[in-house]
Write a protein that holds these residues in place. Structure first.
Motif, PDB file in Angstrom:
ATOM      1  N   GLN A  57       0.179  -8.871  43.145  1.00  0.00           N
ATOM      2  CA  GLN A  57      -0.033  -8.053  41.951  1.00  0.00           C
ATOM      3  C   GLN A  57      -1.120  -7.003  42.160  1.00  0.00           C
ATOM      4  O   GLN A  57      -0.988  -5.876  41.689  1.00  0.00           O
ATOM      5  CB  GLN A  57      -0.375  -8.932  40.743  1.00  0.00           C
ATOM      6  CG  GLN A  57      -0.475  -8.102  39.469  1.00  0.00           C
ATOM      7  CD  GLN A  57      -0.341  -8.928  38.219  1.00  0.00           C
ATOM      8  OE1 GLN A  57       0.005 -10.095  38.260  1.00  0.00           O
ATOM      9  NE2 GLN A  57      -0.606  -8.302  37.089  1.00  0.00           N
ATOM     10  N   ASP A  58      -2.180  -7.339  42.884  1.00  0.00           N
ATOM     11  CA  ASP A  58      -3.244  -6.346  43.091  1.00  0.00           C
ATOM     12  C   ASP A  58      -2.761  -5.171  43.926  1.00  0.00           C
ATOM     13  O   ASP A  58      -3.218  -4.042  43.738  1.00  0.00           O
ATOM     14  CB  ASP A  58      -4.502  -6.989  43.679  1.00  0.00           C
ATOM     15  CG  ASP A  58      -4.299  -7.602  45.048  1.00  0.00           C
ATOM     16  OD1 ASP A  58      -3.175  -8.061  45.347  1.00  0.00           O
ATOM     17  OD2 ASP A  58      -5.274  -7.637  45.830  1.00  0.00           O
ATOM     18  N   ASN A  61      -0.704  -3.030  41.507  1.00  0.00           N
ATOM     19  CA  ASN A  61      -1.638  -2.314  40.627  1.00  0.00           C
ATOM     20  C   ASN A  61      -2.315  -1.168  41.363  1.00  0.00           C
ATOM     21  O   ASN A  61      -2.505  -0.087  40.802  1.00  0.00           O
ATOM     22  CB  ASN A  61      -2.692  -3.271  40.075  1.00  0.00           C
ATOM     23  CG  ASN A  61      -2.123  -4.268  39.082  1.00  0.00           C
ATOM     24  OD1 ASN A  61      -1.057  -4.065  38.532  1.00  0.00           O
ATOM     25  ND2 ASN A  61      -2.842  -5.352  38.874  1.00  0.00           N
ATOM     26  N   SER A  62      -2.697  -1.408  42.615  1.00  0.00           N
ATOM     27  CA  SER A  62      -3.355  -0.368  43.409  1.00  0.00           C
ATOM     28  C   SER A  62      -2.428   0.826  43.623  1.00  0.00           C
ATOM     29  O   SER A  62      -2.823   1.977  43.420  1.00  0.00           O
ATOM     30  CB  SER A  62      -3.806  -0.947  44.749  1.00  0.00           C
ATOM     31  OG  SER A  62      -4.362   0.050  45.566  1.00  0.00           O
ATOM     32  N   SER A  64       0.261   1.657  41.879  1.00  0.00           N
ATOM     33  CA  SER A  64       0.523   2.300  40.593  1.00  0.00           C
ATOM     34  C   SER A  64      -0.642   3.196  40.171  1.00  0.00           C
ATOM     35  O   SER A  64      -0.442   4.329  39.731  1.00  0.00           O
ATOM     36  CB  SER A  64       0.788   1.236  39.524  1.00  0.00           C
ATOM     37  OG  SER A  64       1.059   1.825  38.286  1.00  0.00           O
ATOM     38  N   GLY A  65      -1.855   2.698  40.329  1.00  0.00           N
ATOM     39  CA  GLY A  65      -3.036   3.479  39.969  1.00  0.00           C
ATOM     40  C   GLY A  65      -3.202   4.720  40.825  1.00  0.00           C
ATOM     41  O   GLY A  65      -3.513   5.804  40.317  1.00  0.00           O
ATOM     42  N   TYR A  79       7.110  -5.626  35.674  1.00  0.00           N
ATOM     43  CA  TYR A  79       7.162  -6.831  36.503  1.00  0.00           C
ATOM     44  C   TYR A  79       8.297  -7.751  36.102  1.00  0.00           C
ATOM     45  O   TYR A  79       8.597  -7.893  34.910  1.00  0.00           O
ATOM     46  CB  TYR A  79       5.843  -7.610  36.363  1.00  0.00           C
ATOM     47  CG  TYR A  79       4.646  -6.888  36.927  1.00  0.00           C
ATOM     48  CD1 TYR A  79       4.269  -7.071  38.241  1.00  0.00           C
ATOM     49  CD2 TYR A  79       3.920  -6.003  36.147  1.00  0.00           C
ATOM     50  CE1 TYR A  79       3.172  -6.408  38.777  1.00  0.00           C
ATOM     51  CE2 TYR A  79       2.835  -5.324  36.665  1.00  0.00           C
ATOM     52  CZ  TYR A  79       2.459  -5.529  37.978  1.00  0.00           C
ATOM     53  OH  TYR A  79       1.382  -4.880  38.494  1.00  0.00           O
TER      54      TYR A  79
END
Length: 82
Positions: A57-58, A61-62, A64-65, A79
């Protein structure tokens, strides 16, 4: 790879001059990409891209950011529950 999540990263490219920067990021995260599909929408002069991912997940997220921080590009991750 440990615990991973399956997700779709939806990307809207409004500034096509940023495509090289986006492609560089996607290449950097390539080991997590299951597949991708891009659809140019000439009527609105944008491109719509979906990227299927299997990653921690990290990492999702990375990515996507980082994609969303590129001016002229929007991104949102969705998700799976599995």
């Amino acid at each position: 790879m440990g615990d991973t999540r399956v997700a779709i990263l939806a990307i809207v490219v409004e500034d096509k001059s940023k495509a090289a920067e986006l492609n560089s990021l996607l290449t950097e995260f390539g080991e997590y990409i299951i597949g991708r599909m891009g659809v140019p929408y000439d009527k609105k002069n944008i491109s719509l891209i979906s990227v299927a991912l299997d990653a921690p997940q990290d990492v999702i997220n990375s990515l996507s950011g980082k994609v969303g921080s590129i001016e002229g590009i929007s991104a949102k991750a969705v998700y799976s529950k599995v």
